[in-house]
Design a protein around this motif. Structure first.
Motif, PDB file in Angstrom:
ATOM      1  N   MET A 184     -13.217   2.361  -4.387  1.00 38.39           N
ATOM      2  CA  MET A 184     -13.174   2.229  -5.846  1.00 38.39           C
ATOM      3  C   MET A 184     -13.573   0.795  -6.174  1.00 38.39           C
ATOM      4  O   MET A 184     -13.103  -0.139  -5.532  1.00 38.39           O
ATOM      5  CB  MET A 184     -11.754   2.534  -6.350  1.00 38.39           C
ATOM      6  CG  MET A 184     -11.649   2.608  -7.844  1.00 38.39           C
ATOM      7  SD  MET A 184      -9.977   3.051  -8.407  1.00 38.39           S
ATOM      8  CE  MET A 184      -9.911   4.804  -8.123  1.00 38.39           C
ATOM      9  N   ALA A 206      -3.966  -4.931  -3.658  1.00 42.29           N
ATOM     10  CA  ALA A 206      -3.702  -6.371  -3.706  1.00 42.29           C
ATOM     11  C   ALA A 206      -2.531  -6.746  -4.621  1.00 42.29           C
ATOM     12  O   ALA A 206      -1.550  -7.348  -4.184  1.00 42.29           O
ATOM     13  CB  ALA A 206      -4.967  -7.088  -4.157  1.00 42.29           C
ATOM     14  N   GLY A 218      -7.433   0.498  -7.360  1.00 41.25           N
ATOM     15  CA  GLY A 218      -7.656  -0.046  -6.016  1.00 41.25           C
ATOM     16  C   GLY A 218      -7.168  -1.488  -5.932  1.00 41.25           C
ATOM     17  O   GLY A 218      -6.403  -1.853  -5.029  1.00 41.25           O
ATOM     18  N   ASN A 219      -7.586  -2.310  -6.902  1.00 39.66           N
ATOM     19  CA  ASN A 219      -7.132  -3.712  -6.920  1.00 39.66           C
ATOM     20  C   ASN A 219      -5.603  -3.773  -7.008  1.00 39.66           C
ATOM     21  O   ASN A 219      -4.957  -4.586  -6.348  1.00 39.66           O
ATOM     22  CB  ASN A 219      -7.685  -4.473  -8.142  1.00 39.66           C
ATOM     23  CG  ASN A 219      -9.195  -4.467  -8.252  1.00 39.66           C
ATOM     24  OD1 ASN A 219      -9.725  -4.242  -9.327  1.00 39.66           O
ATOM     25  ND2 ASN A 219      -9.898  -4.706  -7.161  1.00 39.66           N
ATOM     26  N   GLY A 270      -6.921  -6.315  -0.122  1.00 39.65           N
ATOM     27  CA  GLY A 270      -7.250  -4.968   0.315  1.00 39.65           C
ATOM     28  C   GLY A 270      -8.055  -5.071   1.609  1.00 39.65           C
ATOM     29  O   GLY A 270      -8.621  -6.131   1.902  1.00 39.65           O
TER      30      GLY A 270
END
Ligand code: AQP
Length: 329
Positions: A196, A24, A19-20, A146
């Motif tokens: 997440m 991002a 997710g990171n 995000g």
């Protein structure tokens, strides 16, 4: 080179997950060729919840090494650790005095992390102000994040506009958030209605960039899906399958519609097996680079140089703000 200043950060609360990375870090890397980029490991944010000091030190260096491993180039971007530049904490106090408890109480991340408990650390409540200080300290134009951070970015903009209105329009540059089209919110594998997250208790809810093939396989093969048995992108009715398609698409650069065609008539097991290969192959070069740099002196040199350069940018901004507020002699 565009004249845009870019700033963002990641908390060293654990290892960076997909997710990171997709929400991002991929943006961080894409922006560094054309912009003046500053990327921070926001260690002061991570102590809003208790941390083991030894683990925290390790996580700071892990995240720093992962920044470089995913492609941040210290020749193009400044990479540093937040607590090494004291201006973040100083500006945070000034902004604390110019924000309202009402607006902070509306932050959904605070509500979910504090769960209404009186013993919730005050830092969890004021965290978005420190985040605003991080951003405003560098006269930032663009903040790649995000979309879970949208509310915090809006708060940062509100505070900047409020201060500008009162103390002079050019006190702060008012930043814009920038969000990915695909991957802006990757959901937990065990519960695709939640994002997440590094700190979720269930390890199988996420894939960290340093996970081995066995863990990746276990997490993906166990990922929660549905009983409808068709592979199509429908986040509302099929959040699990849609999340797997998003991850697949973002890692391979394939539009989700193309993936729906590719997996037309296939079973969920086929999609999952194929995704295991995609994730494992995407992470292998990142893990190789991480292993080369994580325990090197080069990493520490890059971070020391980064905090020096970041401090040089922050100092005149902080002086300007203090001057506007009438602080000091
Ligand atoms: N699930 C996600 N999908 C897309 N982007 C995400 N980001 C976080 N989770 C997702 C983005 O990653 C950047 C760094 O996040 P952070 O470390 O500052 O904090 P966070 O948003 O609170 O991330 P975590 O992983 O959930 O950490 P913990 O569990 O410690 O709170 C941000 O740009 C964020 O938007």
């Amino acid at each position: 080179m565009s004249d845009k200043r870019v700033f963002s950060g990641v908390q060293p609360t654990g290892n960076i997950h997909l997710g990171n990375y997709l929400g991002a870090l991929k943006q961080f890397v894409a922006l560094q060729d054309e912009n003046d980029c500053i990327y921070c490991i926001v260690d002061m944010h991570s102590i809003t919840v208790p941390q083991d000091p030894e683990e925290l030190k390790n996580h700071i260096l892990d995240v720093a090494a992962l920044y470089l491993a995913v492609g941040l180039d210290p020749e193009k971007s400044i990479v540093f650790v937040q607590s090494e530049v004291s201006g973040h904490a100083e500006l945070s106090w000034i902004l604390t005095c110019n924000s309202y408890t009402g607006e902070l109480s509306r932050m959904t991340q605070f509500k979910s992390k504090s769960r209404g408990q009186e013993s919730a650390p005050t830092g969890l409540f004021t965290y978005p102000i420190l985040m605003a200080a991080d951003i405003l300290l560098y006269d930032t134009d663009i903040v790649p994040v995000g979309n879970d951070q949208k509310q915090h970015i809006e708060l940062c903009r509100d505070i900047a506009l409020r201060v500008n209105h009162k103390y002079g329009e050019d006190t702060f540059v008012v930043p814009e958030g920038q969000y990915m089209k695909e991957g802006a919110r990757i959901m937990a594998l065990d519960d695709p209605t939640n994002k997440m997250s590094k700190s979720a208790e269930n390890e199988m809810s996420r894939i960290s960039l340093l996970d081995d093939e066995k863990k990746i396989k276990k997490a993906i093969m166990r990922a929660t899906t549905d009983s409808d048995m068709t592979i199509r992108f429908d986040p509302e009715n099929k959040p699990g399958i849609s999340n797997l398609l998003t991850i697949y698409g973002a890692l391979t650069g394939t539009p989700v519609a193309e993936l729906e065609t590719k997996f037309d008539g296939a079973g969920y097991g086929d999609l999952k097996k194929s995704l295991v290969t995609v994730v494992t192959e995407s992470l292998a070069p990142i893990q190789d680079r991480f292993n080369q740099i994580r325990y090197s002196d080069e990493l520490l040199d890059i971070l020391r140089d980064g905090s020096k350069r970041a401090g040089e940018i922050a100092e005149p901004v902080l002086e300007r703000v203090k001057d506007r507020f009438g602080l000091g002699i």
